[in-house]
Design a protein around this motif. Sequence first.
Motif, short mmCIF file in Angstrom:
data_model
loop_
_atom_site.label_atom_id
_atom_site.label_comp_id
_atom_site.label_asym_id
_atom_site.label_seq_id
_atom_site.Cartn_x
_atom_site.Cartn_y
_atom_site.Cartn_z
N SER A 16 0.74 -1.04 -0.03
CA SER A 16 -0.08 0.04 0.10
C SER A 16 0.61 1.47 0.08
CB SER A 16 -0.80 0.01 1.22
OG SER A 16 -0.16 0.27 2.31
N PRO A 17 0.47 2.35 -0.42
CA PRO A 17 1.03 3.55 -0.39
C PRO A 17 1.83 3.90 0.99
CG PRO A 17 -0.67 3.94 -1.65
CD PRO A 17 -0.96 2.75 -1.11
N ASP A 18 0.90 3.75 1.85
CA ASP A 18 1.19 4.26 3.32
C ASP A 18 2.45 3.20 3.60
OD1 ASP A 18 -0.58 6.18 3.52
OD2 ASP A 18 -1.98 4.72 4.44
N ALA A 19 2.44 1.93 3.51
CA ALA A 19 3.57 1.11 3.72
C ALA A 19 4.88 1.66 3.34
CB ALA A 19 3.42 -0.20 3.10
N THR A 20 4.86 2.48 1.91
CA THR A 20 6.06 2.70 1.35
C THR A 20 6.70 3.90 2.23
OG1 THR A 20 5.46 2.06 -0.78
CG2 THR A 20 7.43 3.79 -0.73
N ARG A 21 5.86 4.72 2.78
CA ARG A 21 6.16 6.01 3.60
C ARG A 21 6.70 5.51 4.83
NH1 ARG A 21 4.12 8.66 7.45
NH2 ARG A 21 2.06 7.88 7.29
N ILE A 22 6.00 4.67 5.48
CA ILE A 22 6.57 4.34 6.78
C ILE A 22 7.58 3.41 6.88
CG2 ILE A 22 5.64 2.90 8.80
CD1 ILE A 22 2.77 3.88 8.22
N THR A 23 7.75 2.61 5.88
CA THR A 23 9.01 1.75 6.11
C THR A 23 10.41 2.74 5.40
OG1 THR A 23 8.66 1.03 3.64
CG2 THR A 23 7.92 -0.44 5.80
N ASP A 24 10.02 3.69 4.99
CA ASP A 24 11.28 4.58 4.52
C ASP A 24 11.90 5.55 5.73
OD1 ASP A 24 11.21 3.77 2.00
OD2 ASP A 24 9.95 5.45 1.17
N LEU A 25 11.01 5.49 6.99
CA LEU A 25 11.57 6.09 7.99
C LEU A 25 12.37 5.60 8.66
CD1 LEU A 25 7.83 7.48 9.38
CD2 LEU A 25 9.46 8.75 7.96
N THR A 26 13.43 6.45 9.51
CA THR A 26 14.63 5.78 10.08
C THR A 26 13.72 5.50 11.57
OG1 THR A 26 15.11 7.95 11.42
CG2 THR A 26 15.93 7.43 9.24
N GLY A 27 14.62 4.67 12.49
CA GLY A 27 13.90 4.44 13.77
C GLY A 27 13.69 5.63 14.58
N VAL A 28 14.51 6.82 14.59
CA VAL A 28 14.23 8.11 15.40
C VAL A 28 13.15 8.52 14.53
CG1 VAL A 28 15.15 10.25 15.69
CG2 VAL A 28 16.72 8.38 15.87
N GLN A 29 12.79 8.70 13.29
CA GLN A 29 11.54 9.11 12.87
C GLN A 29 10.40 8.54 13.34
OE1 GLN A 29 13.07 8.90 8.62
NE2 GLN A 29 13.42 11.47 8.78
N LEU A 30 10.52 7.12 13.24
CA LEU A 30 9.49 6.51 13.64
C LEU A 30 8.97 6.73 15.17
CD1 LEU A 30 10.15 2.73 12.20
CD2 LEU A 30 7.91 4.40 11.48
N SER A 31 10.03 6.83 15.85
CA SER A 31 9.81 7.14 17.24
C SER A 31 8.93 8.37 17.63
CB SER A 31 11.16 6.90 18.17
OG SER A 31 10.88 7.32 19.52
N GLU A 32 9.72 9.31 16.83
CA GLU A 32 8.92 10.70 17.03
C GLU A 32 7.49 10.65 16.47
OE1 GLU A 32 11.99 13.12 14.75
OE2 GLU A 32 13.29 13.22 16.67
N ALA A 33 7.29 9.84 15.40
CA ALA A 33 6.02 9.68 14.85
C ALA A 33 5.02 9.00 15.60
CB ALA A 33 6.01 9.04 13.45
N ILE A 34 5.41 7.90 16.23
CA ILE A 34 4.70 7.24 17.32
C ILE A 34 4.38 8.19 18.56
CG2 ILE A 34 4.49 5.55 18.84
CD1 ILE A 34 5.99 3.84 16.66
N HIS A 35 5.36 8.92 19.00
CA HIS A 35 5.07 9.52 20.20
C HIS A 35 4.23 11.04 19.65
CE1 HIS A 35 8.25 7.20 22.10
NE2 HIS A 35 7.74 7.63 23.19
N ALA A 36 4.23 11.31 18.87
CA ALA A 36 3.29 12.36 18.08
C ALA A 36 1.95 11.98 17.92
CB ALA A 36 4.06 13.39 17.00
N ARG A 37 1.89 10.71 17.66
CA ARG A 37 0.47 10.03 17.61
C ARG A 37 0.12 10.41 15.87
NH1 ARG A 37 -2.18 7.85 22.01
NH2 ARG A 37 -1.03 8.56 23.77
N SER A 38 1.10 10.43 15.17
CA SER A 38 0.66 10.73 13.79
C SER A 38 0.78 9.31 12.81
CB SER A 38 1.89 11.63 12.93
OG SER A 38 3.07 11.30 13.17
N VAL A 39 1.26 8.35 13.73
CA VAL A 39 1.11 7.05 13.14
C VAL A 39 1.11 6.06 14.41
CG1 VAL A 39 3.78 6.65 12.98
CG2 VAL A 39 2.41 5.45 11.58
#
Length: 83
Positions: A16-39
């Motif tokens: 899915s298009p969302d999978a490409t965007r999420i899987t391109d994030l670094t670990g730090v970016q993922l952590s920030e996005a999860i804490h910001a509740r954007s993902v």
Amino acid sequence: MNGTMRPIPVTEPAMSPDATRITDLTGVQLSEAIHARSVSCREVMQAHLERIDALNPRFNEIVSRVDAGLLQATVDHRRRRGI
């Protein structure tokens, strides 16, 4: 091989298009996005499982993988128990 790696295509038909965007994030970016509740953690897990499913036939690296539905059910169960 001369030590250089061929780039892996970012988009695959099974993803899915969302999978490409999420899987391109670094670990730090993922952590920030999860804490910001954007993902959500669920979305991150699903995106990475989709990526594995899309790319594994080409590379055949994952020998065994638990069904995504079972993983999601396990996560839901543990969240309800506060684990």
